[in-house]
Write an enzyme that holds these catalytic residues in place. Sequence first.
Site, PDB file in Angstrom:
ATOM      1  N   ARG A  79     -22.267 -25.412  24.036  1.00 42.99           N
ATOM      2  CA  ARG A  79     -20.814 -25.209  24.140  1.00 42.99           C
ATOM      3  C   ARG A  79     -20.141 -26.130  23.131  1.00 42.99           C
ATOM      4  O   ARG A  79     -20.341 -27.345  23.168  1.00 42.99           O
ATOM      5  CB  ARG A  79     -20.353 -25.532  25.559  1.00 42.99           C
ATOM      6  N   HIS A 123      -9.825 -27.622  22.595  1.00 44.40           N
ATOM      7  CA  HIS A 123     -10.248 -28.873  23.226  1.00 44.40           C
ATOM      8  C   HIS A 123      -9.387 -29.980  22.623  1.00 44.40           C
ATOM      9  O   HIS A 123      -9.892 -30.873  21.943  1.00 44.40           O
ATOM     10  CB  HIS A 123     -11.748 -29.088  23.009  1.00 44.40           C
ATOM     11  N   GLU A 176      -9.844 -28.270  30.060  1.00 41.97           N
ATOM     12  CA  GLU A 176      -9.140 -29.288  30.847  1.00 41.97           C
ATOM     13  C   GLU A 176      -7.655 -29.351  30.518  1.00 41.97           C
ATOM     14  O   GLU A 176      -7.150 -30.381  30.030  1.00 41.97           O
ATOM     15  CB  GLU A 176      -9.807 -30.652  30.652  1.00 41.97           C
ATOM     16  N   ASN A 305     -15.553 -28.615  35.082  1.00 38.89           N
ATOM     17  CA  ASN A 305     -15.966 -29.904  34.507  1.00 38.89           C
ATOM     18  C   ASN A 305     -15.818 -30.951  35.601  1.00 38.89           C
ATOM     19  O   ASN A 305     -14.753 -31.065  36.207  1.00 38.89           O
ATOM     20  CB  ASN A 305     -15.066 -30.307  33.332  1.00 38.89           C
ATOM     21  N   TYR A 307     -16.856 -35.085  36.894  1.00 39.84           N
ATOM     22  CA  TYR A 307     -17.437 -36.413  36.633  1.00 39.84           C
ATOM     23  C   TYR A 307     -17.463 -37.281  37.883  1.00 39.84           C
ATOM     24  O   TYR A 307     -18.447 -37.953  38.158  1.00 39.84           O
ATOM     25  CB  TYR A 307     -16.661 -37.117  35.507  1.00 39.84           C
ATOM     26  N   GLU A 382     -19.039 -28.971  31.940  1.00 35.84           N
ATOM     27  CA  GLU A 382     -19.249 -30.384  31.558  1.00 35.84           C
ATOM     28  C   GLU A 382     -19.661 -31.182  32.775  1.00 35.84           C
ATOM     29  O   GLU A 382     -19.077 -31.024  33.860  1.00 35.84           O
ATOM     30  CB  GLU A 382     -17.957 -31.036  31.035  1.00 35.84           C
TER      31      GLU A 382
HETATM   32  O1  IFM Z   1     -15.230 -36.651  26.494  1.00 36.54           O
HETATM   33  C1  IFM Z   1     -14.538 -35.964  27.482  1.00 36.54           C
HETATM   34  C2  IFM Z   1     -14.373 -34.505  27.113  1.00 36.54           C
HETATM   35  O2  IFM Z   1     -13.754 -34.355  25.886  1.00 36.54           O
HETATM   36  C3  IFM Z   1     -13.547 -33.802  28.149  1.00 36.54           C
HETATM   37  N1  IFM Z   1     -14.070 -34.025  29.471  1.00 36.54           N
HETATM   38  C4  IFM Z   1     -14.364 -35.374  29.851  1.00 36.54           C
HETATM   39  C5  IFM Z   1     -15.235 -36.042  28.805  1.00 36.54           C
HETATM   40  C6  IFM Z   1     -15.547 -37.498  29.222  1.00 36.54           C
HETATM   41  O3  IFM Z   1     -14.359 -38.212  29.363  1.00 36.54           O
END
Ligand code: IFM
Length: 481
Positions: A79, A123, A176, A305, A307, A382
């Site tokens: 991607r 992006h 995002e 995405n 985290y 992500e």
């Molecule tokens: O690096 C970023 C990415 O560009 C978008 N999502 C989160 C990642 C980590 O912060």
Amino acid sequence: MPDANLRFPPGFLWGAATAAYQIEGAAREDGRTPSIWDAFSHTPGKVLGGDTGDVACDHYHRWREDVRLLADLGLKAYRFSVSWPRVQPTGRGPAARRGLDFYRALVDELLAHGITPMVTLYHWDLPQELESGLPGGGPAGGGWPERDTAERFAEYAGIVAGALGDRVELWTTLNEPWCSAFLGYGSGVHAPGRTDPAAALRAAHHLNLAHGLGARALRAALPARARIGVSLNPSAVRPLTSSPADLDARRRIDALANRVFTGPMLRGAYDDDLLADTARVTDWAFVRDGDLDVTRQPLDFLGINYYSPAVVSAASPSGAPRHDGHGGGDHSPWPGADSLVSFHRAPGELTAMDWPVDPTGLKDLLLEYTAQAPGVPLYVTENGAAYDDKPEGGAVHDPDRVRYLHGHLSAVHAAIREGADVRGYFLWSLMDNFEWAYGYSKRFGAVYVDYETQRRTPKSSARWYAKVAASGELPRAVAEG
Ligand code: IFM
């Protein structure tokens, strides 16, 4: 006896992700014009260490080597994002042939190695002229708070579709949009660095509109086999306690982090509580008749995405510090909720971003989006973690990242077992890169990049992930490859 390994469905797409400004460099080559991130990163004090994306990972010149890295790791999907100012300098008007040629060659190289490309159109690198306008009475600019930017995006989407549509099947419009709107125009920790809560909400709407107009433009230009989606970064928001006040704080943040996008995109509406919560910031008069039909386009997939989760409570009288993982700063990215909600650190080990590790948030989101968008396949577009990786004797050993990936892939597997239709996983990121306001200080890559020499070294997590991808099976316990 239970199976020793967790087996993923046949055809599950194992990939890695990057983004143009974070890796390409070549900021002034072949007709590329500055984006808002070029302007922002060149503004003193905005990015740690004064880092910029001018050179980044020099991917614009090393893309063949980078495709070989993907192939050597046996990954089946990649991607990447297209740099808008590289293919349509200044964000309006004709396309730049050399910019498009770069992406055509990249896609051809991927396909030649049996790697499926997933293209992200946006992006975060808006052409600077769409933000600042043209001097001397030209178009006014104004960036995402202005409707024209959404219309320009649709034109750009058509250009990229025309150039790559014969060879790319998987497309996402935006990456995002929450970050673009609320970090770019609310807290100002991202480009273009504005701190205006009303502008942040206007930006959110015009990003929703851009998604809808862009998806329509893609649909019109692409063959029927194309699959069109969007990558959101939904927040797995948890209340600190089950008190009504904390539950209400959760509702507010869910509205501002999640439903401000899923409402228009999935249901064709902004929820009443979001409109009421933000009424003292804006009257939403910028939403025109018909906009919410445009924003709700049929989706072939949703990109998630993820985290880290967020924990919120009603604001404590002392005004608790904000642990929302979005870079602090004096301005809030939460219009209408800033004085009402406190953010708390979720339990769990921390990554180098100070983000707690909690894979259950990913499982919860995958199941929640399965319920919210029935029948729409999901991709994890992500997921990954930054750690303070250091080369030793020519190798980079990153057991923390292996544990992080193992935990999150187990969560994806659990979500699939419970009914989520997850079709693939893209590790963030293929290689260390420009981590926005943190510059090059945070390393998210499975491949280590020495920025002095541009030498790439696969970390031990890359080899571990390669084995998982090759077998389609995740060992139940972590053992590094
Ligand atoms: O690096 C970023 C990415 O560009 C978008 N999502 C989160 C990642 C980590 O912060």
